[in-house]
Design a protein around this motif. Structure first.
Motif, mmCIF file in Angstrom:
data_model
loop_
_atom_site.group_PDB
_atom_site.id
_atom_site.type_symbol
_atom_site.label_atom_id
_atom_site.label_comp_id
_atom_site.label_asym_id
_atom_site.label_seq_id
_atom_site.Cartn_x
_atom_site.Cartn_y
_atom_site.Cartn_z
ATOM 1 N N PHE A 49 51.554 10.516 -34.439
ATOM 2 C CA PHE A 49 50.277 9.806 -34.469
ATOM 3 C C PHE A 49 49.593 10.009 -35.820
ATOM 4 O O PHE A 49 49.629 11.092 -36.384
ATOM 5 C CB PHE A 49 49.329 10.329 -33.383
ATOM 6 N N THR A 50 48.944 8.955 -36.290
ATOM 7 C CA THR A 50 48.099 9.080 -37.483
ATOM 8 C C THR A 50 46.670 9.353 -37.011
ATOM 9 O O THR A 50 46.357 9.184 -35.825
ATOM 10 C CB THR A 50 48.108 7.784 -38.310
ATOM 11 N N GLU A 51 45.800 9.747 -37.922
ATOM 12 C CA GLU A 51 44.418 10.018 -37.547
ATOM 13 C C GLU A 51 43.726 8.760 -37.013
ATOM 14 O O GLU A 51 42.859 8.841 -36.147
ATOM 15 C CB GLU A 51 43.637 10.601 -38.732
ATOM 16 N N GLU A 52 44.147 7.600 -37.498
ATOM 17 C CA GLU A 52 43.572 6.332 -37.023
ATOM 18 C C GLU A 52 43.943 6.067 -35.564
ATOM 19 O O GLU A 52 43.265 5.324 -34.868
ATOM 20 C CB GLU A 52 44.042 5.157 -37.891
ATOM 21 N N GLU A 53 45.030 6.678 -35.115
ATOM 22 C CA GLU A 53 45.480 6.495 -33.732
ATOM 23 C C GLU A 53 44.922 7.557 -32.782
ATOM 24 O O GLU A 53 45.291 7.592 -31.600
ATOM 25 C CB GLU A 53 47.014 6.511 -33.678
ATOM 26 N N LEU A 54 44.026 8.372 -33.267
ATOM 27 C CA LEU A 54 43.422 9.417 -32.449
ATOM 28 C C LEU A 54 42.798 8.884 -31.153
ATOM 29 O O LEU A 54 42.929 9.535 -30.111
ATOM 30 C CB LEU A 54 42.396 10.195 -33.272
ATOM 31 N N PRO A 55 42.152 7.724 -31.168
ATOM 32 C CA PRO A 55 41.629 7.199 -29.892
ATOM 33 C C PRO A 55 42.715 7.013 -28.825
ATOM 34 O O PRO A 55 42.435 7.165 -27.631
ATOM 35 C CB PRO A 55 41.007 5.856 -30.295
ATOM 36 N N GLU A 56 43.948 6.739 -29.235
ATOM 37 C CA GLU A 56 45.046 6.623 -28.266
ATOM 38 C C GLU A 56 45.344 7.969 -27.623
ATOM 39 O O GLU A 56 45.643 8.044 -26.424
ATOM 40 C CB GLU A 56 46.299 6.086 -28.951
#
Length: 176
Positions: free
Chosen positions: A155-162
């Motif tokens: 996961f990237t930090e942008e995908e943290l909501p996932e």
């Protein structure tokens, strides 16, 4: 009304704090507990919680008290700390009389990712070999169930909501 306790665990450098802080912002009425901050309540005479049984026990006793207080006032609680199953089981015992949904997630990454993430921290906050030791402890602890592990290295930090959505919605992490 039922409340929730989210225990976000794992070795240093897996993203516990980052994930926990987004999770607590996602919940309607919520509180954030940093286990590290609680372990630093005692100033003089404090040992390292992983080496000193009294410091370890006092930290968990304080965590349990704070969690109970917040649950009594209807807060969902997010606990960010290195919590092994024996620690979580002790907390479950303390909360036996509470109508609370308990979620236990152990964030995990691979060895290269944890080393890279640790190096991104400011020098005074780097855990160095302690991160890898903890990673190995979580990987090799037979009491840490596969269902409670969430691997985040892809996961990237942008995908943290996932990741936060996974923690909130996937019942496999639920203990109670």
């Amino acid at each position: 009304m039922s409340t929730n306790l989210y225990i976000i665990s794992g070795p240093a450098g897996v993203g516990k704090s980052t994930t926990s802080k987004l999770l607590v912002q996602t919940l309607e009425k919520s509180a954030y507990i940093s286990g590290d901050a609680v372990s630093h309540f005692p100033v003089k005479g404090r040992g390292k919680p992983w080496l000193d049984k009294d410091t370890h026990d006092l930290t968990w006793k304080n965590i349990a008290s704070i969690v109970k207080n917040l649950l009594d006032y209807g807060y969902d609680v997010v606990l960010d700390y290195v919590a092994f199953p024996e620690d979580v089981n002790g907390l479950l015992t303390e909360l036996a009389d509470y109508n609370v949904r308990i979620i236990y997630v152990v964030l995990m990454v691979d060895r290269q990712t944890i080393i890279r993430r640790d190096r991104l921290r400011a020098e005074e906050y780097q855990m160095k070999e302690r991160s890898v030791i903890l990673l190995d402890e979580f990987e090799n602890n037979l009491d840490v169930k596969v269902d409670n592990k969430l691997y985040t290295n892809h996961f990237t930090e942008e995908e943290l909501p996932e990741i936060v959505s996974e923690i909130i919605n996937n019942e496999k992490y639920r203990l109670k």
